[in-house]
Design a protein around this motif. Structure first.
Motif, PDB file in Angstrom:
ATOM      1  N   ARG A  35     -30.518  -7.264 -13.577  1.00 52.79           N
ATOM      2  CA  ARG A  35     -31.086  -6.121 -12.833  1.00 52.79           C
ATOM      3  C   ARG A  35     -29.982  -5.181 -12.365  1.00 52.79           C
ATOM      4  NH1 ARG A  35     -35.564  -7.389  -8.576  1.00 52.79           N
ATOM      5  NH2 ARG A  35     -35.853  -5.173  -8.889  1.00 52.79           N
ATOM      6  N   ALA A  36     -28.846  -5.750 -11.919  1.00 56.62           N
ATOM      7  CA  ALA A  36     -27.738  -4.905 -11.468  1.00 56.62           C
ATOM      8  C   ALA A  36     -27.172  -4.090 -12.625  1.00 56.62           C
ATOM      9  CB  ALA A  36     -26.651  -5.771 -10.844  1.00 56.62           C
ATOM     10  N   VAL A  37     -27.034  -4.720 -13.796  1.00 56.57           N
ATOM     11  CA  VAL A  37     -26.515  -3.999 -14.965  1.00 56.57           C
ATOM     12  C   VAL A  37     -27.476  -2.885 -15.368  1.00 56.57           C
ATOM     13  CG1 VAL A  37     -26.041  -4.243 -17.441  1.00 56.57           C
ATOM     14  CG2 VAL A  37     -25.102  -5.898 -15.821  1.00 56.57           C
ATOM     15  N   LEU A  38     -28.765  -3.186 -15.405  1.00 57.05           N
ATOM     16  CA  LEU A  38     -29.747  -2.168 -15.773  1.00 57.05           C
ATOM     17  C   LEU A  38     -29.773  -1.029 -14.760  1.00 57.05           C
ATOM     18  CD1 LEU A  38     -32.672  -4.418 -17.029  1.00 57.05           C
ATOM     19  CD2 LEU A  38     -31.173  -2.958 -18.401  1.00 57.05           C
ATOM     20  N   ARG A  39     -29.618  -1.357 -13.487  1.00 59.49           N
ATOM     21  CA  ARG A  39     -29.589  -0.320 -12.448  1.00 59.49           C
ATOM     22  C   ARG A  39     -28.366   0.579 -12.624  1.00 59.49           C
ATOM     23  NH1 ARG A  39     -29.174  -3.288  -7.714  1.00 59.49           N
ATOM     24  NH2 ARG A  39     -31.062  -4.303  -8.369  1.00 59.49           N
ATOM     25  N   THR A  40     -27.215  -0.036 -12.941  1.00 62.85           N
ATOM     26  CA  THR A  40     -25.982   0.727 -13.140  1.00 62.85           C
ATOM     27  C   THR A  40     -26.098   1.622 -14.376  1.00 62.85           C
ATOM     28  OG1 THR A  40     -24.710  -1.049 -12.134  1.00 62.85           O
ATOM     29  CG2 THR A  40     -23.498   0.531 -13.442  1.00 62.85           C
ATOM     30  N   GLY A  78     -25.836  -8.653   5.137  1.00 59.37           N
ATOM     31  CA  GLY A  78     -26.124  -7.416   4.438  1.00 59.37           C
ATOM     32  C   GLY A  78     -26.854  -7.618   3.117  1.00 59.37           C
ATOM     33  N   LEU A  79     -27.356  -8.824   2.876  1.00 57.68           N
ATOM     34  CA  LEU A  79     -28.081  -9.094   1.637  1.00 57.68           C
ATOM     35  C   LEU A  79     -29.556  -8.762   1.809  1.00 57.68           C
ATOM     36  CD1 LEU A  79     -26.531 -12.543   0.739  1.00 57.68           C
ATOM     37  CD2 LEU A  79     -25.951 -10.338  -0.252  1.00 57.68           C
ATOM     38  N   ARG A  80     -30.140  -8.276   0.758  1.00 60.04           N
ATOM     39  CA  ARG A  80     -31.578  -8.035   0.766  1.00 60.04           C
ATOM     40  C   ARG A  80     -32.238  -9.098  -0.088  1.00 60.04           C
ATOM     41  NH1 ARG A  80     -32.892  -2.312  -1.220  1.00 60.04           N
ATOM     42  NH2 ARG A  80     -32.048  -3.316  -3.050  1.00 60.04           N
ATOM     43  N   LEU A  81     -33.109  -9.885   0.502  1.00 61.63           N
ATOM     44  CA  LEU A  81     -33.810 -10.924  -0.249  1.00 61.63           C
ATOM     45  C   LEU A  81     -35.126 -10.365  -0.765  1.00 61.63           C
ATOM     46  CD1 LEU A  81     -33.176 -14.138   1.850  1.00 61.63           C
ATOM     47  CD2 LEU A  81     -32.109 -13.431  -0.275  1.00 61.63           C
ATOM     48  N   ARG A  82     -35.023  -9.610  -1.831  1.00 58.28           N
ATOM     49  CA  ARG A  82     -36.205  -9.034  -2.462  1.00 58.28           C
ATOM     50  C   ARG A  82     -36.162  -9.364  -3.940  1.00 58.28           C
ATOM     51  NH1 ARG A  82     -36.357  -3.139   0.443  1.00 58.28           N
ATOM     52  NH2 ARG A  82     -36.632  -3.976   2.533  1.00 58.28           N
ATOM     53  N   GLY A  83     -37.307  -9.349  -4.548  1.00 58.93           N
ATOM     54  CA  GLY A  83     -37.382  -9.536  -5.985  1.00 58.93           C
ATOM     55  C   GLY A  83     -36.941 -10.913  -6.436  1.00 58.93           C
ATOM     56  N   VAL A  84     -35.906 -10.942  -7.259  1.00 61.64           N
ATOM     57  CA  VAL A  84     -35.445 -12.180  -7.886  1.00 61.64           C
ATOM     58  C   VAL A  84     -34.996 -13.218  -6.854  1.00 61.64           C
ATOM     59  CG1 VAL A  84     -33.750 -13.164  -9.480  1.00 61.64           C
ATOM     60  CG2 VAL A  84     -34.863 -11.013 -10.039  1.00 61.64           C
ATOM     61  N   PRO A  85     -34.160 -12.891  -5.865  1.00 62.51           N
ATOM     62  CA  PRO A  85     -33.764 -13.928  -4.900  1.00 62.51           C
ATOM     63  C   PRO A  85     -34.937 -14.492  -4.107  1.00 62.51           C
ATOM     64  CG  PRO A  85     -32.281 -12.055  -4.753  1.00 62.51           C
ATOM     65  CD  PRO A  85     -33.410 -11.643  -5.650  1.00 62.51           C
ATOM     66  N   ARG A  86     -35.870 -13.646  -3.739  1.00 63.88           N
ATOM     67  CA  ARG A  86     -37.039 -14.122  -2.996  1.00 63.88           C
ATOM     68  C   ARG A  86     -37.875 -15.058  -3.867  1.00 63.88           C
ATOM     69  NH1 ARG A  86     -40.742  -9.906   0.075  1.00 63.88           N
ATOM     70  NH2 ARG A  86     -38.861  -9.810   1.317  1.00 63.88           N
ATOM     71  N   GLY A  87     -38.057 -14.692  -5.118  1.00 63.23           N
ATOM     72  CA  GLY A  87     -38.775 -15.551  -6.056  1.00 63.23           C
ATOM     73  C   GLY A  87     -38.065 -16.888  -6.251  1.00 63.23           C
ATOM     74  N   ALA A  88     -36.747 -16.844  -6.319  1.00 59.40           N
ATOM     75  CA  ALA A  88     -35.979 -18.081  -6.481  1.00 59.40           C
ATOM     76  C   ALA A  88     -36.144 -18.996  -5.271  1.00 59.40           C
ATOM     77  CB  ALA A  88     -34.504 -17.757  -6.693  1.00 59.40           C
ATOM     78  N   LEU A 126     -30.684 -19.218 -13.297  1.00 57.53           N
ATOM     79  CA  LEU A 126     -31.619 -18.165 -13.714  1.00 57.53           C
ATOM     80  C   LEU A 126     -31.672 -17.025 -12.704  1.00 57.53           C
ATOM     81  CD1 LEU A 126     -34.464 -20.360 -15.201  1.00 57.53           C
ATOM     82  CD2 LEU A 126     -32.870 -18.887 -16.447  1.00 57.53           C
ATOM     83  N   THR A 127     -31.514 -17.343 -11.436  1.00 55.94           N
ATOM     84  CA  THR A 127     -31.481 -16.298 -10.412  1.00 55.94           C
ATOM     85  C   THR A 127     -30.253 -15.422 -10.585  1.00 55.94           C
ATOM     86  OG1 THR A 127     -32.654 -17.725  -8.874  1.00 55.94           O
ATOM     87  CG2 THR A 127     -31.434 -15.878  -7.930  1.00 55.94           C
ATOM     88  N   ALA A 128     -29.105 -16.051 -10.827  1.00 58.98           N
ATOM     89  CA  ALA A 128     -27.877 -15.281 -11.032  1.00 58.98           C
ATOM     90  C   ALA A 128     -27.992 -14.394 -12.270  1.00 58.98           C
ATOM     91  CB  ALA A 128     -26.686 -16.226 -11.153  1.00 58.98           C
ATOM     92  N   VAL A 129     -28.544 -14.940 -13.352  1.00 59.82           N
ATOM     93  CA  VAL A 129     -28.712 -14.156 -14.580  1.00 59.82           C
ATOM     94  C   VAL A 129     -29.689 -13.003 -14.337  1.00 59.82           C
ATOM     95  CG1 VAL A 129     -29.635 -14.242 -16.933  1.00 59.82           C
ATOM     96  CG2 VAL A 129     -28.079 -16.023 -16.143  1.00 59.82           C
ATOM     97  N   GLY A 130     -30.814 -13.297 -13.671  1.00 59.77           N
ATOM     98  CA  GLY A 130     -31.795 -12.250 -13.405  1.00 59.77           C
ATOM     99  C   GLY A 130     -31.256 -11.160 -12.497  1.00 59.77           C
ATOM    100  N   ALA A 131     -30.567 -11.553 -11.442  1.00 63.56           N
ATOM    101  CA  ALA A 131     -30.001 -10.561 -10.524  1.00 63.56           C
ATOM    102  C   ALA A 131     -28.900  -9.761 -11.211  1.00 63.56           C
ATOM    103  CB  ALA A 131     -29.464 -11.254  -9.278  1.00 63.56           C
ATOM    104  N   GLY A 132     -28.097 -10.442 -12.024  1.00 61.78           N
ATOM    105  CA  GLY A 132     -27.047  -9.740 -12.766  1.00 61.78           C
ATOM    106  C   GLY A 132     -27.623  -8.743 -13.755  1.00 61.78           C
TER     107      GLY A 132
END
Length: 135
Positions: A125-130, A62-72, A117-123
């Protein structure tokens, strides 16, 4: 647009011809050709199926590999491709100054930095989205 494609294709064919000419001028050009062919086989037999398997597992989870994870994944794959020759070198070298570093440790540190850096970036983005949903 059609003319641009023609010019771009002609330029690519010119560069390929020039590369072939330079290859034939090298001592032992078949060794280089075999190495390049081996790179294609490794990509098609190992790298591409591994990337597809990772994508399938992520989709199944159920994960979407877009944006930061794909770049990583792109950065990690590129770093691994660059690091493979020193990582796979057979034994020691006659001249210790040729490959003087601990390449396995440095590659692992680079992979850890990419993961962090991926964890920080994804985190972030999640905080900003929330925060955007609350406003």
């Amino acid at each position: 647009m059609k003319g641009f494609r023609f010019v771009l294709g002609a330029f690519g064919l010119t560069l390929a011809g020039w590369g072939g000419w330079l290859l034939l001028r090298q001592p032992g050009p078949w060794r280089i050709a075999v190495w390049l062919g081996g790179a294609v086989v490794v990509h098609d037999a190992l790298v591409a199926p591994l990337v597809l398997a990772i994508a399938a597992l992520a989709a199944a989870a159920g994960l979407r590999l877009r944006g930061v994870p794909r770049g990583a994944l792109l950065v990690a794959g590129s770093l691994t491709a660059i690091a493979l020759p020193p990582l796979l070198r057979p034994g020691g070298v006659a001249n210790p100054t040729v490959l003087p570093l601990d390449y396995l440790r440095n590659w692992l540190l680079a992979m850890a930095a990419v993961a962090l850096l991926t964890a920080v970036g994804a985190g972030a983005r999640a905080v900003l989205r929330t925060m955007g949903r609350r406003a």
